[in-house]
Structure formats: structure tokens, C-alpha cells
Scaffold this active site. Structure first.
Site: not given
Ligand code: FPP
Length: 242
Positions: A21, A69
Site C-alpha cells: 500500500d 480495486n
Molecule cells: C495500493 O496503493 C496498491 C495497489 C492498489 C496496487 C499495487 C500494485 C503494485 C505494487 C504493482 C504491481 C501490480 C500490478 C497489478 C501491475 P495505493 O495506490 O492504494 O496507494 P495509496 O493508498 O497511497 O493511494
């Protein structure tokens, strides 16, 4: 208290689960688009996986995309799909050549057809590297409640009563040991529908770092913390000593 280096006596968890995350917030802080955060996150994921297997971890489950998601803006989802289209094969080859079997975990049917195909092709193509029972679960379109409901329905269809063991065998993670250490980056302290059945006894480690900045050293720190935990599984200290 436990030092900051992995030592011979450090207990390495057999299975680590990671909630990656904080990509979006990491990018925002740098005034970059969220897709840049995901790109950096994916690179970090590969680095961490290599380090984990090199340290002797046998199973890793990464939470790449949850069922929830899929409600994200289409442009952000497209960015993630493009990462898979453009980089997944090369990255998985790099990781799996360490003797790791790739398992796609979740319901990928909502993904674009070509992305589904890439994931399944990679699973098939990297099977040749399988060695020593090491596995990577790439959780995508994954939700623990959906996984549990799917398992229940499958038992109902067979008309069978389940035991804890036979139920585990109906989950995506069948045949694997439960995660012993669950790491979540990005400051939040919740499980977000990840491996709810399997993590019943997992040690939970929360890091304030955003995922792209969670370094190999941070992973080692988490493992050293895990190694110092007393795992009692509901028993007393005295019973464990016996
Ligand atoms: C959460 O961070 C992360 C995700 C929803 C995706 C995690 C994905 C990767 C590490 C890349 C590899 C995966 C794929 C599918 C190519 P967030 O975006 O919710 O961060 P935030 O909480 O800061 O908004």
C-alpha cells in the site's frame, strides 16, 4: 533489541504475505501521477521478492489488486494493466528463474482479455523453473470473502461437510503453509480483505513507509522482528517450552 542484521539463528518465515500500500501517496508527494507510483511499486515488489527468496523464504503472497480495486478510475486501472502488458513477463522470468512457481490467485475474469492471457501465459511459461517448492502467489482480482464463498460453494456442490484441512484445500492457496508474517506498508493498520482465513495466526507487521520506499533492509527488519516473536498458537509459554 534483536539487532538489525539477519543472522544464522534468525527464524525465517516460510510464508510472507505483503499488502503493497502507498504507491499513490508516494507519487503524489513527488507531484507525479499515481501510475508512476504503481510503476515504482512494481519494481520494488520484484526487488523484495528476490531478496525474500534469497533469504530462504519459500512462499510469498503479494496483494497486487483487490476485488474492490476494480472500482478505481479506469485510467488508473489501465495504467496497472499496461504494467502487466509491458513488464510482467520479464519480471516473472527474473523471479521464477530462482526456482519459484508462479500462481495467479483471484478472479481475473474482469480484466481485459489480453491481460488475462498474459497472466496465464506467464504462469504456464515459468512452470519450467519450479524447484524446491518455492512459490509466488500473485493476488489479483483477489478478495478473501469471495475466496471463502467460492470454497463454501464448492463444498456444497460436492455435498461434503468440511474440516479445517479440507476447507483449506478449497482455497486458492491450497497445499501451501499459512502465512507466518503479514506485512502492510503505507501506514494503515487493516487487512483489507486479504487472506482472512489463512492469516489466523500470522504475525502482523505494519510499516509507515509507502510501498515504493520499503527497502530490502526494511524487509529484513520485519523478518528480525518476526524472529523475536513468541508464537503460541493459543498455548501458554510453559506448553511451548515443553
Ligand atoms: C495500493 O496503493 C496498491 C495497489 C492498489 C496496487 C499495487 C500494485 C503494485 C505494487 C504493482 C504491481 C501490480 C500490478 C497489478 C501491475 P495505493 O495506490 O492504494 O496507494 P495509496 O493508498 O497511497 O493511494
Amino acid at each position: 533489541m534483536f539487532g538489525n542484521k539477519i543472522k544464522e539463528e534468525t527464524r525465517i518465515p516460510r510464508h510472507i504475505a505483503i499488502i503493497m500500500d502507498g504507491n499513490g501517496r508516494w507519487a503524489k508527494k513527488r507531484m507525479m501521477p499515481r501510475s508512476y507510483g504503481h510503476k515504482q511499486g512494481m519494481q520494488r515488489m520484484v526487488g523484495l521478492l528476490e531478496r525474500a527468496y534469497d533469504l530462504g523464504v519459500s512462499f510469498v503472497t503479494v496483494y497486487a489488486l483487490s476485488t474492490e480495486n476494480f472500482n478505481r478510475p479506469q485510467a488508473e486501472l489501465e495504467g496497472l494493466y499496461n504494467l502487466i502488458r509491458n513488464h510482467f513477463r520479464a519480471y516473472m522470468t527474473r523471479i521464477c528463474s530462482r526456482g519459484v512457481t508462479l500462481r495467479i490467485v483471484g478472479d481475473i475474469s474482469p480484466l481485459p482479455a489480453d491481460v488475462q492471457q498474459t497472466l496465464l501465459d506467464c504462469e504456464r511459461e515459468t512452470a519450467e523453473y519450479a524447484k524446491d517448492g518455492k512459490e509466488l502467489n500473485f493476488a489479483i482480482g483477489y478478495g478473501a470473502r469471495a475466496e471463502i464463498v467460492r470454497a463454501v460453494n464448492s463444498a456444497v456442490e460436492k455435498g461434503e461437510k468440511v474440516t479445517e484441512e479440507s476447507f483449506s484445500a478449497l482455497l486458492y492457496t491450497h497445499g501451501e503453509p499459512d502465512p507466518e508474517l503479514l506485512i502492510r506498508t503505507g501506514k494503515e493498520k487493516r487487512l483489507s480483505n486479504f487472506l482472512l482465513y489463512q492469516s489466523a495466526y500470522a504475525e502482523l507487521y505494519f510499516s509507515d513507509k509507502m510501498f515504493p520506499e520499503f527497502s530490502d533492509k526494511d524487509l529484513e527488519k520485519a523478518i528480525i522482528w518476526f524472529s523475536g516473536r513468541k508464537r503460541r498458537f493459543g498455548k501458554t509459554d510453559e506448553q511451548i517450552k515443553e
